[in-house]
Write a protein that holds these residues in place. Sequence first.
Motif, mmCIF file in Angstrom:
data_model
loop_
_atom_site.group_PDB
_atom_site.id
_atom_site.type_symbol
_atom_site.label_atom_id
_atom_site.label_comp_id
_atom_site.label_asym_id
_atom_site.label_seq_id
_atom_site.Cartn_x
_atom_site.Cartn_y
_atom_site.Cartn_z
ATOM 1 N N VAL A 1 33.387 57.686 11.270
ATOM 2 C CA VAL A 1 33.946 59.009 11.014
ATOM 3 C C VAL A 1 35.450 59.021 11.269
ATOM 4 O O VAL A 1 36.227 59.512 10.438
ATOM 5 C CB VAL A 1 33.237 60.071 11.877
ATOM 6 N N ILE A 2 35.898 58.462 12.389
ATOM 7 C CA ILE A 2 37.330 58.496 12.708
ATOM 8 C C ILE A 2 38.112 57.605 11.751
ATOM 9 O O ILE A 2 39.260 57.906 11.390
ATOM 10 C CB ILE A 2 37.584 58.085 14.173
ATOM 11 N N GLU A 3 37.498 56.537 11.281
ATOM 12 C CA GLU A 3 38.176 55.665 10.314
ATOM 13 C C GLU A 3 38.403 56.413 9.001
ATOM 14 O O GLU A 3 39.485 56.322 8.404
ATOM 15 C CB GLU A 3 37.354 54.399 10.077
ATOM 16 N N LEU A 4 37.417 57.159 8.553
ATOM 17 C CA LEU A 4 37.575 57.951 7.332
ATOM 18 C C LEU A 4 38.552 59.101 7.549
ATOM 19 O O LEU A 4 39.350 59.427 6.667
ATOM 20 C CB LEU A 4 36.218 58.490 6.878
ATOM 21 N N LEU A 5 38.504 59.696 8.741
ATOM 22 C CA LEU A 5 39.444 60.769 9.064
ATOM 23 C C LEU A 5 40.877 60.253 8.990
ATOM 24 O O LEU A 5 41.785 60.953 8.529
ATOM 25 C CB LEU A 5 39.148 61.323 10.460
ATOM 26 N N SER A 6 41.088 59.013 9.404
ATOM 27 C CA SER A 6 42.432 58.447 9.424
ATOM 28 C C SER A 6 42.981 58.173 8.031
ATOM 29 O O SER A 6 44.182 57.960 7.866
ATOM 30 C CB SER A 6 42.449 57.145 10.249
#
Length: 211
Positions: free
Chosen positions: A155-160
């Motif tokens: 999730v945080i990778e996609l958010l970034s």
Amino acid sequence: MSVALACAEGTWPHGDWPGPDDPYVGRVLPVGPPYGEVREAAVDVVVLRCEDPTVSFPELQRAMGNTGPPVIVVSPRRDAEAVVAVFRGGAGYLVEDDYCTCMLSSAVTAATVGHTYLSPVACAALREGARRAACGASDPTERLRALLSPREQQVIELLSTGLGAQEIALRLRLTEKTIRNNLSNIYAKLDARGSTEAVLRWLGAGPATHV
């Protein structure tokens, strides 16, 4: 919605924006430097078009004060220094010749719900800036990343990359509620106040928590 267009006279490259059939933007208020009119204007978003955002963006922030609307920066600068500085300030970033007016309208709409929109080149510059900042500090960054579950890391990778909760949910085939729950857990684990701070810490470009 209404938009304040903050730029020097004659420098805005899109004379046809917003179009008469734009479903999102209904009113545009031109505001020139030093942007003092923005504080009094009842607008939903500010679009700042400037040559050097490391100078103009702080100037705009001072003019708006602490309670100003969200900002999207439009600039020809595509280097990591400029993009990271704007992202740290909580603003979206569109690199000139790297977006269309439809994308601009989408970015304006996204800003009203707290989504920090980046054009593809700006996103790449942010990641490059984070990579440089992480040099020599990989151990704290890795310990920080280890706090997150594999799903939270996805999730945080996609958010970034500039995606919002709804887009992440579609990408991972999960409900938006599930993604928002994941984001709440991520913010708590990274001791971040929101998506911008969380992404900076995940990428190694922000102050890490004590782990």
